[in-house]
Design a protein around this motif. Structure first.
Motif, PDB file in Angstrom:
ATOM      1  N   ILE A  52       0.643  -0.746  -0.052  1.00  0.00           N
ATOM      2  CA  ILE A  52      -0.004  -0.053   0.043  1.00  0.00           C
ATOM      3  C   ILE A  52       1.135   1.499  -0.487  1.00  0.00           C
ATOM      4  CG2 ILE A  52      -2.034   1.299   1.573  1.00  0.00           C
ATOM      5  CD1 ILE A  52      -2.817  -1.040   2.542  1.00  0.00           C
ATOM      6  N   THR A  96       0.503   4.172  -3.174  1.00  0.00           N
ATOM      7  CA  THR A  96       0.231   5.510  -2.630  1.00  0.00           C
ATOM      8  C   THR A  96       1.181   5.995  -1.993  1.00  0.00           C
ATOM      9  OG1 THR A  96      -0.188   4.982  -0.356  1.00  0.00           O
ATOM     10  CG2 THR A  96      -2.098   4.331  -1.687  1.00  0.00           C
ATOM     11  N   SER A 141       2.109   7.673   2.056  1.00  0.00           N
ATOM     12  CA  SER A 141       0.769   8.330   2.726  1.00  0.00           C
ATOM     13  C   SER A 141       0.366   7.466   3.833  1.00  0.00           C
ATOM     14  CB  SER A 141      -0.295   8.616   2.187  1.00  0.00           C
ATOM     15  OG  SER A 141      -1.196   7.568   1.305  1.00  0.00           O
TER      16      SER A 141
END
Length: 71
Positions: free
Chosen positions: A37, A41, A44
């Motif tokens: 993830i 992203t 973040s």
């Protein structure tokens, strides 16, 4: 190797271990998903990780303080 892993888990605030226990999955899988993830992203989730680490440390501190108060 196990000793190194234990040391890294303690120094990394135990966030992934805590989340893994709460969700009923292994902490290694939580770490792997966190890495995936983070790449998707652009990092973040690191802010979420730091907030969770702060929250867990604060919670531990409050529990220690309350247990000392009642003894």
């Amino acid at each position: 190797m196990k000793r190194l892993k234990d040391m890294l888990e303690r120094s990394a605030f135990g966030v992934c271990s805590y989340l893994g226990e709460k969700m009923g999955i292994s902490s290694a899988r939580v770490r792997l998903y966190f890495i995936y993830i983070s790449f998707v992203t652009l990092g973040s989730p690191v802010l979420l990780y730091l907030f969770t680490a702060f929250w867990l440390n604060l919670r531990t501190y409050i529990r220690k303080k309350n247990s000392w108060l009642w003894e």
